[in-house]
Design an enzyme around this catalytic site. Structure first.
Site, PDB file in Angstrom:
ATOM      1  N   CYS A 134     159.445  90.324 -71.264  1.00 48.55           N
ATOM      2  CA  CYS A 134     160.128  89.042 -71.033  1.00 48.55           C
ATOM      3  C   CYS A 134     161.619  89.223 -70.755  1.00 48.55           C
ATOM      4  O   CYS A 134     162.180  88.567 -69.866  1.00 48.55           O
ATOM      5  CB  CYS A 134     159.915  88.114 -72.226  1.00 48.55           C
ATOM      6  SG  CYS A 134     160.167  88.896 -73.835  1.00 48.55           S
ATOM      7  N   HIS A 246     165.240  83.251 -74.122  1.00 48.96           N
ATOM      8  CA  HIS A 246     165.979  84.492 -74.347  1.00 48.96           C
ATOM      9  C   HIS A 246     167.317  84.438 -73.616  1.00 48.96           C
ATOM     10  O   HIS A 246     167.393  83.940 -72.482  1.00 48.96           O
ATOM     11  CB  HIS A 246     165.187  85.694 -73.817  1.00 48.96           C
ATOM     12  CG  HIS A 246     163.990  86.045 -74.640  1.00 48.96           C
ATOM     13  ND1 HIS A 246     163.666  85.435 -75.827  1.00 48.96           N
ATOM     14  CD2 HIS A 246     163.030  86.997 -74.434  1.00 48.96           C
ATOM     15  CE1 HIS A 246     162.550  85.986 -76.310  1.00 48.96           C
ATOM     16  NE2 HIS A 246     162.159  86.937 -75.487  1.00 48.96           N
TER      17      HIS A 246
END
Length: 346
Positions: A134, A246
């Site tokens: 990710c 994130h």
């Protein structure tokens, strides 16, 4: 004629997000099948305005499936990806297991989509495509247009990763610890090594002999495989008390001169990127704004005067989307755009 798509691990966070994105983007599927382990058989999962019931992976016939999107971890990927691929389906795997195999492409469509042209033309292809970590996915989306313009020599990355990257257990732990602290219950770490509520933890995945963690190594290795093996990359990965999204502080050193204004203009024109970069209070993206969005957000673009040809960036993205589910669907869409036909049509 539409395609038949199977989602392995459909009851997990990423599997559910894959189903949402397939519906949102109107992927041309005649049938979408939700697959899970025996303990999740019969669980209901939303797919657009439909409700799917999870079916048993162990007894499913993949012989008429066009795409199998795996979001069930490395152990399942190791066992099932070759079996599904041998049945003729194209496997797009979200785990780390296949990312570093030389004959398996590691794809972020905006960055290295043309790799799939050669892969499709190879009669001996494995039928397995890997989805990156990710943190890597959002990073390389931001780096690609800048690398094309001025050639990145070195990247220093610090990640600030949400608990959803650790799965449902990570989300539950942050929620339960946060509630507990307000009623004077002592936090009890289970998913994480230390208290995550109101804290940050500089440790994601296992430690390696050189002192880096496996998560940090993934960013190094995957950036090189996807973008350019000559780029020197170092990373510090940190878990933060954020549910989804994130963030990354990125410092870049280039071979050629590039200004902040030039970088900002380049990024504004790049696919999959939104630039939010006003030099004022609130003129930048945070995880809260990126949740549910497709794009990777880039902010705080500025020149680093401590090195020659240096830039600093702030990069934010929804890790369940671009970092996982969205990218897998984009890989399938890219294959369709390159002329891949349904097995029913063939």
């Amino acid at each position: 004629m539409g395609y038949r798509v199977a989602i392995v691990g459909a009851t997990g966070n990423v599997g559910r997000e894959v189903l949402n994105i397939l519906a949102e983007r109107k992927f041309p599927a005649d049938e979408v099948v939700a697959l899970a382990s025996s303990r999740s058989i019969g669980k209901e999962i939303s797919y657009g305005d439909k409700v799917l019931k999870a079916r048993d992976l162990q007894h499913f016939d993949f012989s008429s499936v066009d795409f199998a999107i795996l979001s069930a971890g490395s152990a399942i990927a190791k066992e099932w990806a070759p079996r599904i691929a041998a049945a003729g389906a194209i496997v797009i795997d979200n785990s780390s297991y296949w990312r570093y195999h030389a004959d398996v492409p590691l794809i972020v469509p905006e960055v290295n989509g043309p790799v799939l042209d050669r892969w499709l033309a190879d009669p001996k292809r494995s039928n397995i495509i890997a989805n990156p970590n990710c943190s890597t996915a959002q990073l390389v989306v931001a780096l690609k247009p800048l690398h094309d313009a001025a050639t990145i020599r070195r990247a220093v990355v610090s990640t600030y990763q949400s608990v959803s990257g650790a799965g449902k257990g990570g989300v539950d732990e942050l929620w339960n610890q946060t509630k507990g602290i307000f009623v004077n219950d002592s936090p009890s770490p289970q998913q994480f090594t230390k208290q995550i509520a109101f804290n940050v933890i500089p440790h994601i995945d296992v430690f390696m002999e050189d002192g880096y963690t496996k998560e940090e190594w993934k960013v190094l290795a995957e950036t090189k495989k996807i973008l350019d093996p000559r780029i020197k990359v170092t990373c510090t990965a940190v878990r933060v008390p954020v549910f989804v999204g994130h963030s990354e502080a990125v410092n870049l050193e280039f071979e050629k001169p590039i200004t902040a204004d030039e970088a900002r203009a380049i990024l504004r024109e790049a696919p999959g990127i939104s630039v939010i970069d006003k030099r004022e209070a609130g003129g930048y993206a945070t995880p809260v704004e990126c949740v549910g969005e497709y794009d990777t957000y880039v902010s705080r673009i500025r020149e680093d005067v401590t090195v020659e040809n240096g830039l600093a960036l702030w990069v934010v993205s929804d890790n369940l989307r671009k970092g996982a589910a969205l990218n897998t669907v984009q890989i399938a869409e890219t294959l369709l755009a390159k002329g891949l036909e349904s097995r029913k049509a063939a």
